[in-house]
Enzyme design. Structure first.
Site, PDB file in Angstrom:
ATOM      1  CE  LYS A 175     -10.947  68.151 121.355  1.00  0.00           C
ATOM      2  NZ  LYS A 175      -9.956  68.995 122.016  1.00  0.00           N
ATOM      3  CE  LYS A 227      -7.519  69.825 125.882  1.00  0.00           C
ATOM      4  NZ  LYS A 227      -7.944  70.079 124.510  1.00  0.00           N
ATOM      5  N   GLY A 261     -10.419  73.999 126.295  1.00  0.00           N
ATOM      6  CA  GLY A 261     -10.737  75.396 126.593  1.00  0.00           C
ATOM      7  C   GLY A 261     -12.171  75.729 126.192  1.00  0.00           C
ATOM      8  CG  ASN A 262     -13.699  75.871 122.186  1.00  0.00           C
ATOM      9  OD1 ASN A 262     -14.024  77.047 122.208  1.00  0.00           O
ATOM     10  ND2 ASN A 262     -12.846  75.385 121.303  1.00  0.00           N
ATOM     11  CE  LYS A 313      -5.326  74.987 120.248  1.00  0.00           C
ATOM     12  NZ  LYS A 313      -6.060  73.742 120.293  1.00  0.00           N
TER      13      LYS A 313
HETATM   14  N1  ADP Z   1     -15.328  64.157 113.833  1.00  0.00           N
HETATM   15  C1  ADP Z   1     -15.723  64.915 114.859  1.00  0.00           C
HETATM   16  N2  ADP Z   1     -16.341  64.350 115.919  1.00  0.00           N
HETATM   17  C2  ADP Z   1     -16.746  65.101 116.959  1.00  0.00           C
HETATM   18  N3  ADP Z   1     -16.549  66.453 117.036  1.00  0.00           N
HETATM   19  C3  ADP Z   1     -15.934  67.070 116.006  1.00  0.00           C
HETATM   20  C4  ADP Z   1     -15.498  66.334 114.872  1.00  0.00           C
HETATM   21  N4  ADP Z   1     -14.932  67.207 114.006  1.00  0.00           N
HETATM   22  C5  ADP Z   1     -14.990  68.410 114.555  1.00  0.00           C
HETATM   23  N5  ADP Z   1     -15.587  68.356 115.774  1.00  0.00           N
HETATM   24  C6  ADP Z   1     -15.766  69.541 116.651  1.00  0.00           C
HETATM   25  O1  ADP Z   1     -14.671  69.534 117.530  1.00  0.00           O
HETATM   26  C7  ADP Z   1     -15.090  70.144 118.752  1.00  0.00           C
HETATM   27  C8  ADP Z   1     -14.067  69.821 119.841  1.00  0.00           C
HETATM   28  O2  ADP Z   1     -12.882  70.503 119.535  1.00  0.00           O
HETATM   29  P1  ADP Z   1     -12.482  71.863 120.280  1.00  0.00           P
HETATM   30  O3  ADP Z   1     -13.662  72.753 120.421  1.00  0.00           O
HETATM   31  O4  ADP Z   1     -11.262  72.379 119.635  1.00  0.00           O
HETATM   32  O5  ADP Z   1     -12.145  71.247 121.687  1.00  0.00           O
HETATM   33  P2  ADP Z   1     -11.648  71.812 123.077  1.00  0.00           P
HETATM   34  O6  ADP Z   1     -11.453  73.296 122.969  1.00  0.00           O
HETATM   35  O7  ADP Z   1     -12.730  71.405 124.019  1.00  0.00           O
HETATM   36  O8  ADP Z   1     -10.360  71.085 123.305  1.00  0.00           O
HETATM   37  C9  ADP Z   1     -16.477  69.596 118.937  1.00  0.00           C
HETATM   38  O9  ADP Z   1     -17.276  70.371 119.788  1.00  0.00           O
HETATM   39  C10 ADP Z   1     -17.021  69.587 117.487  1.00  0.00           C
HETATM   40  O10 ADP Z   1     -17.685  70.793 117.207  1.00  0.00           O
HETATM   41  N1   CP Z   2      -4.159  75.035 123.909  1.00  0.00           N
HETATM   42  C1   CP Z   2      -5.253  74.295 123.569  1.00  0.00           C
HETATM   43  O1   CP Z   2      -5.150  73.211 123.019  1.00  0.00           O
HETATM   44  O2   CP Z   2      -6.470  74.869 123.844  1.00  0.00           O
HETATM   45  P1   CP Z   2      -7.921  74.311 123.518  1.00  0.00           P
HETATM   46  O3   CP Z   2      -8.051  72.982 124.184  1.00  0.00           O
HETATM   47  O4   CP Z   2      -8.815  75.325 124.114  1.00  0.00           O
HETATM   48  O5   CP Z   2      -8.064  74.218 122.039  1.00  0.00           O
END
Ligand code: ADP
Ligand code: CP
Length: 311
Positions: free
Chosen positions: A274, A212, A10-11, A127
């Site tokens: 992830k 997700k 989502g980010n 979350k």
């Molecule tokens: N060990 C790591 N390696 C890479 N990114 C990391 C790590 N720890 C935290 N992050 C952060 O996690 C973010 C990705 O997670 P998030 O924003 O929740 O993902 P999305 O919403 O795209 O699923 C990256 O942009 C970074 O800021």
């Molecule tokens: N639901 C969910 O995991 O959303 P993000 O990928 O935006 O964190």
């Protein structure tokens, strides 16, 4: 023909500009790259996050809340974001398929994910959803929303966190399987799926946001995907992320990275789910997973960028 599950954060869809047009544009850019899979003859299964979008939608709901126009609860907001983000993907994919003269259908599926009502996550929200707040805004935000839990999110600011139970079952999986077998491109489990609890014959929506990445791993495992690709806003997984000695990982075994998970080296609510989801998929299927940036999708497809996790 390889079956590939692609999960988009989502980010990664919503960056600085939360407008529908900016998010549509991000999705269009991704789909332009994803179409390569289809051209290669692969079967694509798309899933996406909704953290920023569902948090923003909740705020909009609360701002408009009145007796005649009540705010929708979190499960319903989750369903609404599945619809909106699914629409952006479906629309962008249809445009690309038409441009490439590929005769294929794409469909978004409103997906419910069954969770355990006794999942400890309900006691411990992790979350992050909605916008990032500066430290200087915290006092005001806490006054406005005393019921919120706020945490620091990977050096990007503070965010509200909500419970994120583990996905147990994907209710619509039998239909998803038929759609995949028919060669249709499905967009499934948006936002991890709408969290529901089984009560006899009923599925009751609950106030949570499923990760997700875990739902994507579940879907990928159920359909025995050849690869799971998790696209986010960072080029790959780093050891010592954000520190002077941070180091990007390009290629790692599930066993090695599991050691770093056990040592709690990754951030909860962002990179930890992830990495855990990728390892779970690799261990269950023996097939590889990649974590990388949305804008690098082309290089990820050709194996030149991202963190590859394998057996
Ligand atoms: N060990 C790591 N390696 C890479 N990114 C990391 C790590 N720890 C935290 N992050 C952060 O996690 C973010 C990705 O997670 P998030 O924003 O929740 O993902 P999305 O919403 O795209 O699923 C990256 O942009 C970074 O800021
Ligand atoms: N639901 C969910 O995991 O959303 P993000 O990928 O935006 O964190």
């Amino acid at each position: 023909m390889a079956k590939i599950v692609v999960a988009l954060g989502g980010n990664a869809i919503l960056s600085n500009d939360a407008s529908a047009n900016a998010q549509k544009e991000a999705v269009q850019g991704t789909v332009k790259a994803l179409i390569k899979f289809i051209e290669n003859g692969d079967q694509l299964i798309i899933t996406h996050g909704n953290g920023p979008q569902v948090g923003n939608l909740l705020l909009q709901q609360q701002a408009a809340d009145s007796e005649k126009n009540p705010a929708m609860p979190l499960d319903t907001c989750g369903a609404m974001t599945q619809g909106s983000i699914g629409y952006w993907f479906q629309n962008a994919m249809q445009e690309q398929l038409a441009k490439k003269q590929i005769d294929k259908s794409v469909v978004s599926i409103v997906t419910q994910t069954i969770v355990d009502e006794n999942d400890q996550a309900f006691e411990q929200p992790t979350k992050p959803i909605g916008p990032f707040y500066k430290e200087s805004e915290l006092e005001q935000i806490t006054k406005l929303h005393p019921e919120w839990t706020l945490v620091e999110d990977s050096g990007r600011g503070y965010r509200r966190v909500v419970p994120s139970p583990q996905p147990l079952e994907i209710k619509e999986y039998p239909a998803i399987k038929q759609i995949v077998d028919a060669g249709i491109i499905p967009i499934v489990s948006g936002g991890g799926g709408i969290p529901v609890i089984r009560k006899g014959d009923q599925l009751i929506g609950t106030e949570a946001v499923i990760d997700k990445d875990f739902s994507a791993a579940k879907i990928a495992e159920l359909i025995n995907a050849d690869q799971l690709i998790i696209l986010t806003s960072v080029g790959g997984v780093f050891y010592n992320y954000g520190k002077a000695n941070q180091e990007e990982i390009f290629d790692v075994t599930a066993e090695e990275i599991q050691g770093h998970i056990d040592a709690k080296e990754f951030a909860a609510g962002s990179m930890m789910p992830k990495v855990k989801a990728a390892v779970q998929f690799v261990q269950k299927t023996g097939n590889p997973a990649v974590i990388g940036a949305l804008e690098d999708v082309q290089d990820i497809i050709s194996g030149n960028k991202g963190t590859a996790i394998h057996q």
